[in-house]
Design an enzyme around this catalytic site. Structure first.
Site, mmCIF file in Angstrom:
data_model
loop_
_atom_site.group_PDB
_atom_site.id
_atom_site.type_symbol
_atom_site.label_atom_id
_atom_site.label_comp_id
_atom_site.label_asym_id
_atom_site.label_seq_id
_atom_site.Cartn_x
_atom_site.Cartn_y
_atom_site.Cartn_z
ATOM 1 C CB SER A 123 15.741 41.206 41.050
ATOM 2 O OG SER A 123 14.812 40.195 41.335
ATOM 3 C CE1 TYR A 136 14.017 41.487 35.843
ATOM 4 C CE2 TYR A 136 13.875 40.129 37.813
ATOM 5 C CZ TYR A 136 13.911 41.375 37.221
ATOM 6 O OH TYR A 136 13.842 42.506 37.994
ATOM 7 C CB SER A 139 19.094 40.031 32.710
ATOM 8 O OG SER A 139 18.023 40.160 33.630
#
Length: 240
Positions: A123, A136, A139
């Protein structure tokens, strides 16, 4: 016909990836929570549980004789400021997004055919830590570091590791609505996996490409050269 295992494939980007590769004539094994009626190539898979991971990989290897493409797509999002996050929820995010990819990759490695590809669905949060997105981002930053080491370790074996960084995708994450269609993102990823000259890091979508360019992010080439130089000089020192 290639055999492909995709984690987190019951909906969203995972389901779209399954569709993209099926249309290419590949045999796709979709990692799902529970087998769906009329979907014979569904494979029960929970990346948090080693037994589930081993059983899923063994089923695919037994059925298809091996794996040509492994796509680590299973992911969860935890929204909120770091000061307010629940510790167990933070751990679960890391367990799914980071350790889940590690577990599945580790189990699949003995069954990967020569020239196989391991794809990590990352991402833009791996490049920029945004407010309310710290768990997030942590991670995904970690996933990319792990993937870079993995790429260096597996390259001599003829195995390829690719990372895909998408911007906002219209799927069932908090705050994820209004992004690009999963089908569009999936087709872009599938096309890049089909090519043999695809670099390690790949921004997907116009926003991702713009942000990556603004940051001057390495596509993996510079890091690979540095890693080779460090390896020639010996083990990197560590401080406790």
């Amino acid at each position: 016909m290639r055999s492909i295992l995709i984690s987190g494939a019951s909906q969203g980007l995972g389901a779209a990836l399954a569709g993209a590769f099926t249309r290419r004539g590949d045999r796709v094994f979709s990692g799902v929570d529970t087998r769906r009626e009329g979907m014979p190539d569904d494979v029960p898979l929970n990346v948090r549980w080693p037994d589930s991971v081993e059983k899923a990989v063994d089923e695919v290897a037994r059925t298809a004789g091996g794996i040509d493409i492994l796509i680590n797509n299973a992911s969860m999002h935890l929204h909120g400021s770091l000061a307010t996050l629940d510790q167990d929820a933070f751990k679960e995010t890391l367990d799914v997004n980071l350790l889940g990819a590690w577990r599945l990759t580790k189990a699949a490695l003995p069954h990967l055919r020569a020239g196989s590809t391991i794809a990590m669905i990352s991402s833009l949060s791996a490049l920029v830590g945004l407010p309310e997105d710290g768990a997030y981002a942590a991670s995904k930053f970690a996933l990319e570091g792990m993937s870079q080491s993995l790429a260096a370790e597996l390259a001599p074996l003829g195995l390829r590791v690719l990372v895909f960084e998408a911007g906002r995708i219209d799927q069932e994450f908090p705050g994820a609505s209004g992004g690009e269609a999963p089908e569009t993102i999936a087709e872009d990823i599938a096309a890049l996996i089909d090519r043999r000259d695809t670099p390690f890091r790949n921004p997907i979508g116009s926003t991702a490409r713009d942000v990556t360019a603004a940051l001057g992010a390495d596509d993996g080439s510079r890091a690979a050269i540095i890693a080779q130089g460090v390896a020639r000089r010996g083990t990197v020192g560590h401080q406790d």
